[in-house]
Design a protein around this motif. Structure first.
Motif, PDB file in Angstrom:
ATOM      1  N   MET A   1       0.843  -1.184   0.000  1.00 37.87           N
ATOM      2  CA  MET A   1       0.000   0.000   0.000  1.00 37.87           C
ATOM      3  C   MET A   1       0.882   1.238   0.000  1.00 37.87           C
ATOM      4  O   MET A   1       1.754   1.385   0.836  1.00 37.87           O
ATOM      5  N   THR A   2       0.687   2.122  -0.936  1.00 34.36           N
ATOM      6  CA  THR A   2       1.401   3.390  -0.982  1.00 34.36           C
ATOM      7  C   THR A   2       0.490   4.471  -0.409  1.00 34.36           C
ATOM      8  O   THR A   2      -0.711   4.453  -0.640  1.00 34.36           O
ATOM      9  N   THR A   3       1.057   5.397   0.346  1.00 34.90           N
ATOM     10  CA  THR A   3       0.257   6.452   0.962  1.00 34.90           C
ATOM     11  C   THR A   3       0.717   7.824   0.478  1.00 34.90           C
ATOM     12  O   THR A   3       1.773   7.954  -0.132  1.00 34.90           O
ATOM     13  N   SER A  91       5.087   4.672   4.019  1.00 38.44           N
ATOM     14  CA  SER A  91       4.735   3.714   2.965  1.00 38.44           C
ATOM     15  C   SER A  91       3.548   2.839   3.322  1.00 38.44           C
ATOM     16  O   SER A  91       2.806   2.415   2.442  1.00 38.44           O
ATOM     17  N   THR A  92       3.366   2.575   4.598  1.00 37.61           N
ATOM     18  CA  THR A  92       2.261   1.705   5.008  1.00 37.61           C
ATOM     19  C   THR A  92       1.941   1.960   6.471  1.00 37.61           C
ATOM     20  O   THR A  92       2.713   2.598   7.184  1.00 37.61           O
ATOM     21  N   ASN A  94      -1.615   1.788   9.580  1.00 40.00           N
ATOM     22  CA  ASN A  94      -2.989   1.513   9.966  1.00 40.00           C
ATOM     23  C   ASN A  94      -3.945   2.339   9.105  1.00 40.00           C
ATOM     24  O   ASN A  94      -3.977   3.566   9.203  1.00 40.00           O
ATOM     25  N   LEU A  95      -4.723   1.676   8.271  1.00 43.14           N
ATOM     26  CA  LEU A  95      -5.642   2.356   7.369  1.00 43.14           C
ATOM     27  C   LEU A  95      -6.627   3.242   8.132  1.00 43.14           C
ATOM     28  O   LEU A  95      -6.952   4.343   7.688  1.00 43.14           O
TER      29      LEU A  95
END
Length: 106
Positions: A1-3, A91-92, A94-95
């Protein structure tokens, strides 16, 4: 997952300055959260000599599109001639936390 989130680090001369800067960043919605680590020892080179100080470290949690305004606010409110401003890519994580940051920073 990229943020699209960043973690920005800076140091302040003391906890009072760190709190002033942190509060300004959060009030301006430039940071969702700022952690202050008080009483951190620092040893560094300044003007050709080894210097030692007790400082406060700030961990500023923000979004990529707010980064330049964070830089400007740090430079405006900071007492140091050359404030530390370092950026780490997030980069990743807790959503749910990222969703909260998006909500707070909009």
């Amino acid at each position: 997952m990229t943020t699209h989130f960043k973690m920005i680090f800076t140091t302040c001369k003391d906890e009072a300055e760190a709190r002033t800067l942190a509060r300004a960043l959060v009030e301006k919605k430039l940071a969702a959260c700022v952690n202050i680590l008080p009483n951190m020892g620092s040893i560094y080179m300044w003007e050709g000599e080894v210097a030692e100080a007790t400082e406060a470290k700030l961990l500023i949690k923000t979004k990529s599109d707010k980064m330049n305004d964070v830089f400007l606010t740090i430079k405006e409110l900071h007492s140091y001639e050359v404030p530390e401003i370092q950026v780490l890519e997030v980069s990743t994580g807790n959503l749910a936390y990222f969703n909260w940051m998006d909500e707070v920073l909009n």
